[in-house]
Write a protein that holds these residues in place. Structure first.
Motif, PDB file in Angstrom:
ATOM      1  N   GLU A   1      40.900  32.408  61.416  1.00 43.09           N
ATOM      2  CA  GLU A   1      40.821  33.923  61.900  1.00 43.09           C
ATOM      3  C   GLU A   1      41.366  34.959  60.705  1.00 43.09           C
ATOM      4  O   GLU A   1      42.553  34.314  60.038  1.00 43.09           O
ATOM      5  CB  GLU A   1      41.547  34.273  62.982  1.00 43.09           C
ATOM      6  CG  GLU A   1      41.121  33.238  64.280  1.00 43.09           C
ATOM      7  CD  GLU A   1      41.957  33.770  65.466  1.00 43.09           C
ATOM      8  OE1 GLU A   1      42.251  34.943  65.537  1.00 43.09           O
ATOM      9  OE2 GLU A   1      41.943  32.707  66.301  1.00 43.09           O
ATOM     10  N   PHE A   2      40.699  35.728  60.365  1.00 45.23           N
ATOM     11  CA  PHE A   2      41.331  36.920  59.461  1.00 45.23           C
ATOM     12  C   PHE A   2      42.239  37.602  60.309  1.00 45.23           C
ATOM     13  O   PHE A   2      41.822  38.126  61.594  1.00 45.23           O
ATOM     14  CB  PHE A   2      40.294  37.771  58.860  1.00 45.23           C
ATOM     15  CG  PHE A   2      40.600  38.607  57.787  1.00 45.23           C
ATOM     16  CD1 PHE A   2      40.621  38.066  56.707  1.00 45.23           C
ATOM     17  CD2 PHE A   2      40.827  39.879  58.108  1.00 45.23           C
ATOM     18  CE1 PHE A   2      41.234  39.115  55.659  1.00 45.23           C
ATOM     19  CE2 PHE A   2      41.247  40.921  57.023  1.00 45.23           C
ATOM     20  CZ  PHE A   2      41.367  40.356  55.583  1.00 45.23           C
ATOM     21  N   PRO A   3      43.496  38.118  59.701  1.00 49.32           N
ATOM     22  CA  PRO A   3      44.267  39.074  60.599  1.00 49.32           C
ATOM     23  C   PRO A   3      43.528  40.284  60.979  1.00 49.32           C
ATOM     24  O   PRO A   3      43.028  41.167  60.276  1.00 49.32           O
ATOM     25  CB  PRO A   3      45.467  39.220  59.819  1.00 49.32           C
ATOM     26  CG  PRO A   3      45.335  38.163  58.783  1.00 49.32           C
ATOM     27  CD  PRO A   3      44.059  37.855  58.592  1.00 49.32           C
ATOM     28  N   GLY A   4      43.674  40.692  62.306  1.00 44.67           N
ATOM     29  CA  GLY A   4      42.890  41.689  62.848  1.00 44.67           C
ATOM     30  C   GLY A   4      41.376  41.417  63.115  1.00 44.67           C
ATOM     31  O   GLY A   4      40.733  42.581  63.683  1.00 44.67           O
ATOM     32  N   GLY A   5      41.016  40.402  62.972  1.00 44.52           N
ATOM     33  CA  GLY A   5      39.519  40.136  63.277  1.00 44.52           C
ATOM     34  C   GLY A   5      38.547  40.137  62.363  1.00 44.52           C
ATOM     35  O   GLY A   5      38.991  40.467  61.198  1.00 44.52           O
ATOM     36  N   HIS A   6      37.487  39.737  62.745  1.00 46.68           N
ATOM     37  CA  HIS A   6      36.185  39.771  61.728  1.00 46.68           C
ATOM     38  C   HIS A   6      36.080  41.103  61.266  1.00 46.68           C
ATOM     39  O   HIS A   6      35.646  41.468  60.217  1.00 46.68           O
ATOM     40  CB  HIS A   6      34.933  39.296  62.381  1.00 46.68           C
ATOM     41  CG  HIS A   6      33.998  39.095  61.618  1.00 46.68           C
ATOM     42  ND1 HIS A   6      32.791  40.236  61.396  1.00 46.68           N
ATOM     43  CD2 HIS A   6      33.654  38.485  60.330  1.00 46.68           C
ATOM     44  CE1 HIS A   6      32.174  39.853  60.578  1.00 46.68           C
ATOM     45  NE2 HIS A   6      32.495  38.753  59.892  1.00 46.68           N
ATOM     46  N   ARG A   7      36.190  42.293  61.954  1.00 44.55           N
ATOM     47  CA  ARG A   7      35.853  43.575  61.798  1.00 44.55           C
ATOM     48  C   ARG A   7      36.848  43.872  60.847  1.00 44.55           C
ATOM     49  O   ARG A   7      36.579  44.807  59.709  1.00 44.55           O
ATOM     50  CB  ARG A   7      36.014  44.495  63.148  1.00 44.55           C
ATOM     51  CG  ARG A   7      35.489  45.965  62.895  1.00 44.55           C
ATOM     52  CD  ARG A   7      35.494  46.577  64.116  1.00 44.55           C
ATOM     53  NE  ARG A   7      34.409  46.165  64.731  1.00 44.55           N
ATOM     54  CZ  ARG A   7      33.195  46.602  65.157  1.00 44.55           C
ATOM     55  NH1 ARG A   7      32.712  47.548  64.452  1.00 44.55           N
ATOM     56  NH2 ARG A   7      32.362  46.073  65.708  1.00 44.55           N
ATOM     57  N   ALA A   8      37.935  43.672  60.772  1.00 48.11           N
ATOM     58  CA  ALA A   8      38.983  43.966  59.860  1.00 48.11           C
ATOM     59  C   ALA A   8      38.619  43.321  58.327  1.00 48.11           C
ATOM     60  O   ALA A   8      39.025  43.948  57.280  1.00 48.11           O
ATOM     61  CB  ALA A   8      40.369  43.372  60.178  1.00 48.11           C
ATOM     62  N   PHE A   9      38.211  42.128  58.466  1.00 45.52           N
ATOM     63  CA  PHE A   9      37.706  41.335  57.270  1.00 45.52           C
ATOM     64  C   PHE A   9      36.433  42.138  56.689  1.00 45.52           C
ATOM     65  O   PHE A   9      36.306  42.438  55.358  1.00 45.52           O
ATOM     66  CB  PHE A   9      37.355  39.927  57.434  1.00 45.52           C
ATOM     67  CG  PHE A   9      36.742  39.197  56.462  1.00 45.52           C
ATOM     68  CD1 PHE A   9      37.352  39.089  55.224  1.00 45.52           C
ATOM     69  CD2 PHE A   9      35.327  38.493  56.514  1.00 45.52           C
ATOM     70  CE1 PHE A   9      37.018  38.377  54.080  1.00 45.52           C
ATOM     71  CE2 PHE A   9      35.105  37.828  55.519  1.00 45.52           C
ATOM     72  CZ  PHE A   9      35.689  37.672  54.166  1.00 45.52           C
ATOM     73  N   VAL A  10      35.608  42.509  57.357  1.00 46.80           N
ATOM     74  CA  VAL A  10      34.484  43.318  56.993  1.00 46.80           C
ATOM     75  C   VAL A  10      34.795  44.690  56.393  1.00 46.80           C
ATOM     76  O   VAL A  10      34.339  45.036  55.114  1.00 46.80           O
ATOM     77  CB  VAL A  10      33.234  43.675  58.241  1.00 46.80           C
ATOM     78  CG1 VAL A  10      32.241  44.600  57.713  1.00 46.80           C
ATOM     79  CG2 VAL A  10      32.654  42.160  58.535  1.00 46.80           C
ATOM     80  N   THR A  11      35.857  45.269  56.748  1.00 44.87           N
ATOM     81  CA  THR A  11      36.298  46.663  56.564  1.00 44.87           C
ATOM     82  C   THR A  11      37.019  46.371  55.043  1.00 44.87           C
ATOM     83  O   THR A  11      36.698  47.233  54.166  1.00 44.87           O
ATOM     84  CB  THR A  11      37.555  47.184  57.706  1.00 44.87           C
ATOM     85  OG1 THR A  11      36.662  47.305  58.616  1.00 44.87           O
ATOM     86  CG2 THR A  11      38.051  48.269  56.771  1.00 44.87           C
ATOM     87  N   GLU A  12      37.680  45.266  55.088  1.00 44.32           N
ATOM     88  CA  GLU A  12      38.292  44.971  53.685  1.00 44.32           C
ATOM     89  C   GLU A  12      37.327  44.740  52.590  1.00 44.32           C
ATOM     90  O   GLU A  12      37.435  45.099  51.301  1.00 44.32           O
ATOM     91  CB  GLU A  12      39.231  43.640  53.952  1.00 44.32           C
ATOM     92  CG  GLU A  12      40.120  43.337  52.826  1.00 44.32           C
ATOM     93  CD  GLU A  12      41.423  44.570  52.635  1.00 44.32           C
ATOM     94  OE1 GLU A  12      42.067  44.500  51.549  1.00 44.32           O
ATOM     95  OE2 GLU A  12      41.454  44.921  53.684  1.00 44.32           O
ATOM     96  N   ILE A  13      36.181  44.057  52.825  1.00 43.67           N
ATOM     97  CA  ILE A  13      35.165  43.760  52.001  1.00 43.67           C
ATOM     98  C   ILE A  13      34.456  45.124  51.659  1.00 43.67           C
ATOM     99  O   ILE A  13      34.300  45.496  50.256  1.00 43.67           O
ATOM    100  CB  ILE A  13      34.001  42.847  52.625  1.00 43.67           C
ATOM    101  CG1 ILE A  13      34.583  41.326  52.666  1.00 43.67           C
ATOM    102  CG2 ILE A  13      32.776  42.752  51.582  1.00 43.67           C
ATOM    103  CD1 ILE A  13      33.814  40.426  53.420  1.00 43.67           C
ATOM    104  N   LEU A  14      34.124  45.778  52.531  1.00 45.48           N
ATOM    105  CA  LEU A  14      33.470  47.313  52.394  1.00 45.48           C
ATOM    106  C   LEU A  14      34.500  48.209  51.577  1.00 45.48           C
ATOM    107  O   LEU A  14      33.787  48.982  50.712  1.00 45.48           O
ATOM    108  CB  LEU A  14      33.371  47.857  53.578  1.00 45.48           C
ATOM    109  CG  LEU A  14      32.146  47.230  54.183  1.00 45.48           C
ATOM    110  CD1 LEU A  14      32.004  48.251  55.693  1.00 45.48           C
ATOM    111  CD2 LEU A  14      30.803  47.350  53.600  1.00 45.48           C
TER     112      LEU A  14
END
Length: 137
Positions: free
Chosen positions: A43-56
């Motif tokens: 799991e990415f800390p903060g969930g998948h949405r946090a991972f996508v935000t980091e990529i963006l």
């Protein structure tokens, strides 16, 4: 502004639906056999949405717009090791070389450690898959 909002929403929607069953990549050699698959996925800390935000945050669209690439798809896979590091980041499919390079660059800039997968209470490596779909119009 509407273009970027559309891009972000589309990316989040596609990513969230694709991540649900993405603990193994299609072409990658299985790290853990199906019989002993981790029962707790990485799991990415903060969930998948946090991972996508980091990529963006790291993904630059301006070079793509200049090259008149207004839509594209790509799929990346990577390993989350037992320490939570993203390693062996690869783009398994893509439509444009520039998109491949930018997606790879954006993924490599993510330095936040993951919470590793667990099997029988022990931290193990796992393969993750992340799609990218965007349409700038």
């Amino acid at each position: 502004m509407k273009k970027y909002l559309f891009f972000i929403l589309l990316f989040c929607f596609i990513s969230a639906s694709a991540q649900k069953d993405s603990t193994a990549a299609q072409r990658a050699k299985p790290i853990v056999s199906a019989e002993s698959a981790p029962f707790k996925a990485a799991e990415f800390p903060g969930g998948h949405r946090a991972f996508v935000t980091e990529i963006l945050k790291n993904f630059r669209t301006s070079p793509l717009v200049k090259a008149e690439i207004m839509s594209a798809r790509a799929v990346a896979n990577f390993i989350v090791d037992a320490e939570g590091n993203m390693t062996n980041i690869r783009i398994e499919s893509y439509e444009h070389t520039m998109v491949r390079d930018e997606f790879l660059r954006a993924l490599k800039m993510v330095k936040t450690k993951w919470i590793p997968a667990e099997q029988d209470g022990k931290k193990v490596r796992s393969v993750m898959r992340q799609p990218l779909v965007f349409n700038l119009q």
